[in-house]
Design a protein around this motif. Structure first.
Motif, PDB file in Angstrom:
ATOM      1  N   THR A 119       0.808  -1.229   0.000  1.00  0.00           N
ATOM      2  CA  THR A 119       0.000   0.000   0.000  1.00  0.00           C
ATOM      3  C   THR A 119       0.838   1.274   0.000  1.00  0.00           C
ATOM      4  O   THR A 119       0.287   2.369   0.021  1.00  0.00           O
ATOM      5  CB  THR A 119      -0.916   0.014   1.231  1.00  0.00           C
ATOM      6  N   LEU A 120       2.166   1.123  -0.009  1.00  0.00           N
ATOM      7  CA  LEU A 120       3.053   2.286  -0.003  1.00  0.00           C
ATOM      8  C   LEU A 120       3.515   2.578  -1.426  1.00  0.00           C
ATOM      9  O   LEU A 120       4.224   1.781  -2.042  1.00  0.00           O
ATOM     10  CB  LEU A 120       4.256   2.004   0.914  1.00  0.00           C
ATOM     11  N   TRP A 121       3.088   3.741  -1.948  1.00  0.00           N
ATOM     12  CA  TRP A 121       3.380   4.122  -3.329  1.00  0.00           C
ATOM     13  C   TRP A 121       4.254   5.366  -3.362  1.00  0.00           C
ATOM     14  O   TRP A 121       3.973   6.355  -2.682  1.00  0.00           O
ATOM     15  CB  TRP A 121       2.083   4.398  -4.089  1.00  0.00           C
ATOM     16  N   ASP A 122       5.284   5.330  -4.194  1.00  0.00           N
ATOM     17  CA  ASP A 122       6.207   6.450  -4.310  1.00  0.00           C
ATOM     18  C   ASP A 122       6.143   7.044  -5.712  1.00  0.00           C
ATOM     19  O   ASP A 122       6.287   6.339  -6.710  1.00  0.00           O
ATOM     20  CB  ASP A 122       7.638   5.975  -4.021  1.00  0.00           C
ATOM     21  N   THR A 123       5.943   8.366  -5.775  1.00  0.00           N
ATOM     22  CA  THR A 123       5.881   9.062  -7.051  1.00  0.00           C
ATOM     23  C   THR A 123       6.515  10.441  -6.885  1.00  0.00           C
ATOM     24  O   THR A 123       7.150  10.724  -5.878  1.00  0.00           O
ATOM     25  CB  THR A 123       4.415   9.141  -7.555  1.00  0.00           C
ATOM     26  N   ALA A 124       6.349  11.299  -7.892  1.00  0.00           N
ATOM     27  CA  ALA A 124       6.879  12.672  -7.827  1.00  0.00           C
ATOM     28  C   ALA A 124       6.334  13.461  -9.000  1.00  0.00           C
ATOM     29  O   ALA A 124       6.033  12.899 -10.059  1.00  0.00           O
ATOM     30  CB  ALA A 124       8.413  12.666  -7.899  1.00  0.00           C
ATOM     31  N   TYR A 125       6.227  14.773  -8.809  1.00  0.00           N
ATOM     32  CA  TYR A 125       5.869  15.641  -9.934  1.00  0.00           C
ATOM     33  C   TYR A 125       6.904  15.496 -11.048  1.00  0.00           C
ATOM     34  O   TYR A 125       6.579  15.537 -12.240  1.00  0.00           O
ATOM     35  CB  TYR A 125       5.785  17.096  -9.474  1.00  0.00           C
ATOM     36  N   ALA A 126       8.171  15.272 -10.667  1.00  0.00           N
ATOM     37  CA  ALA A 126       9.257  15.177 -11.648  1.00  0.00           C
ATOM     38  C   ALA A 126       9.104  13.975 -12.583  1.00  0.00           C
ATOM     39  O   ALA A 126       9.732  13.941 -13.640  1.00  0.00           O
ATOM     40  CB  ALA A 126      10.601  15.095 -10.929  1.00  0.00           C
ATOM     41  N   TYR A 127       8.294  13.012 -12.201  1.00  0.00           N
ATOM     42  CA  TYR A 127       8.121  11.833 -13.036  1.00  0.00           C
ATOM     43  C   TYR A 127       7.113  12.157 -14.140  1.00  0.00           C
ATOM     44  O   TYR A 127       5.899  12.149 -13.927  1.00  0.00           O
ATOM     45  CB  TYR A 127       7.656  10.634 -12.216  1.00  0.00           C
ATOM     46  N   SER A 128       7.657  12.487 -15.297  1.00  0.00           N
ATOM     47  CA  SER A 128       6.861  12.854 -16.473  1.00  0.00           C
ATOM     48  C   SER A 128       5.941  14.038 -16.185  1.00  0.00           C
ATOM     49  O   SER A 128       4.772  14.056 -16.592  1.00  0.00           O
ATOM     50  CB  SER A 128       6.058  11.650 -16.987  1.00  0.00           C
ATOM     51  N   SER A 129       6.493  15.016 -15.472  1.00  0.00           N
ATOM     52  CA  SER A 129       5.789  16.291 -15.203  1.00  0.00           C
ATOM     53  C   SER A 129       4.380  16.088 -14.663  1.00  0.00           C
ATOM     54  O   SER A 129       3.422  16.713 -15.111  1.00  0.00           O
ATOM     55  CB  SER A 129       5.750  17.147 -16.471  1.00  0.00           C
TER      56      SER A 129
END
Length: 312
Positions: A43-53
């Motif tokens: 259930t732990l998801w890691d993302t970012a704005y930097a990942y494909s804007s």
């Protein structure tokens, strides 16, 4: 917040609008990936704005609607290099965009993505914690002196640094050599390694005859190193055969054995199933030594252009 699982799932490759990974999967493709993960308790998801804007955040946000928010642990990031340095509200504005794409009113982990300016950016995340919109602060791609300074700045505001996220794998152990892993352990800071599988180079799937997709950044970074990685991948595979698991699962288990919580990038259902099974895999000290020796003999450095050798 729910208890942390042993593995986080990474959505860096989701949306892939810049062809970094060389895939063209749409949102529909990720429904099965997401559903399989939730069913397995990941259930732990890691993302970012930097990942494909923001495209990665948007896909994840759409899929999150299926799950009660309190059952998820969501991690996203502020990337200084993508912000206007003259904008005093750069952090809050990027954070607001992330909340909108993720369709949530808070995140569990918010990271300062790179060490652009510790003195400038660290204080700017404090109001997000004070407001309750951020539950835990983390920093990524910071060396040990920078980590200690962030701890001081946050500590003065009564906030604890919860997590550090650096590149860490069998091919880049500079965070370990620099004492960062030990510092995190001693100070109850969770260390989240990314690129544990080196974007697929430590899975046994790619070799000189079957290289990374031409035109992708993975091809640029790894295709010239696949020959040198052949013996290491064979070692991972041999250890895996003994445990009836894959080479990739052995590399993941190694990271867990080092006391870290690895972020595993997933784009396919079988990758989620592999990650879910790793929590039951225990490597012996002999196996760990064998794997690490093979990695050292490969002599391959995979420190990327935006990273640094943390031991220097």
């Amino acid at each position: 917040m729910t208890e942390l699982p042993k593995i986080a799932l990474g959505a860096w490759a989701w949306g892939d609008s810049d062809n970094y990974f060389g895939n063209s999967y749409d949102e529909k493709h990720y429904e099965g990936v997401y559903d399989t993960a939730i069913k397995a308790g990941l259930t732990l998801w890691d993302t970012a704005y930097a990942y494909s804007s923001g495209e990665s955040e948007k896909i994840l946000g759409d899929l999150m609607a299926k799950t009660p928010r309190e059952k998820l642990i969501i991690s996203t990031k502020f990337t200084p290099q993508m912000a206007d340095p003259n904008n005093e509200n750069a952090v809050t504005e990027m954070f607001a965009g992330s909340l909108k794409r993720l369709k949530t009113d808070y995140v569990d982990y918010y990271w300062i993505h790179n060490d652009d300016d510790v003195e400038k950016w660290t204080p700017k995340v404090i109001p997000l914690v004070k407001s309750g919109q951020v539950k835990h602060i983390g920093i990524s791609n910071h060396n040990l002196p920078e980590i200690k300074r962030v701890v001081e700045i946050l500590g003065a505001a009564g906030i604890k640094l919860s997590a550090v996220q650096n590149h860490y794998s069998l091919l880049d152990r500079t965070s370990e050599k620099a004492g960062i892993l030990d510092y995190c352990k001693d100070n109850d800071i969770t260390f989240f390694p990314y690129m544990v599988l080196e974007q697929g180079a430590l899975t046994g799937k790619y070799n000189e005859k079957h290289p990374f997709p031409e035109g992708s950044q993975r091809a640029v970074q790894y295709n010239g190193k696949l020959k040198e990685l052949a013996d290491l991948n064979k070692t991972l595979s041999d250890v895996g055969k003994f445990h009836q698991v894959s080479a990739a699962q052995v590399a993941m288990a190694w990271a867990i054995a080092k006391g870290t919580l690895p972020i595993i990038g997933v784009t396919k259902v079988n990758q989620v199933n592999d990650a879910a099974a790793v929590s039951k895999l225990d490597l012996s000290r002999t196996e760990i030594d064998l794997i690490e020796k093979s990695a050292e003999e490969a002599g391959v450095s995979t420190i990327q252009s935006w990273e640094k050798d943390m031991s220097k």
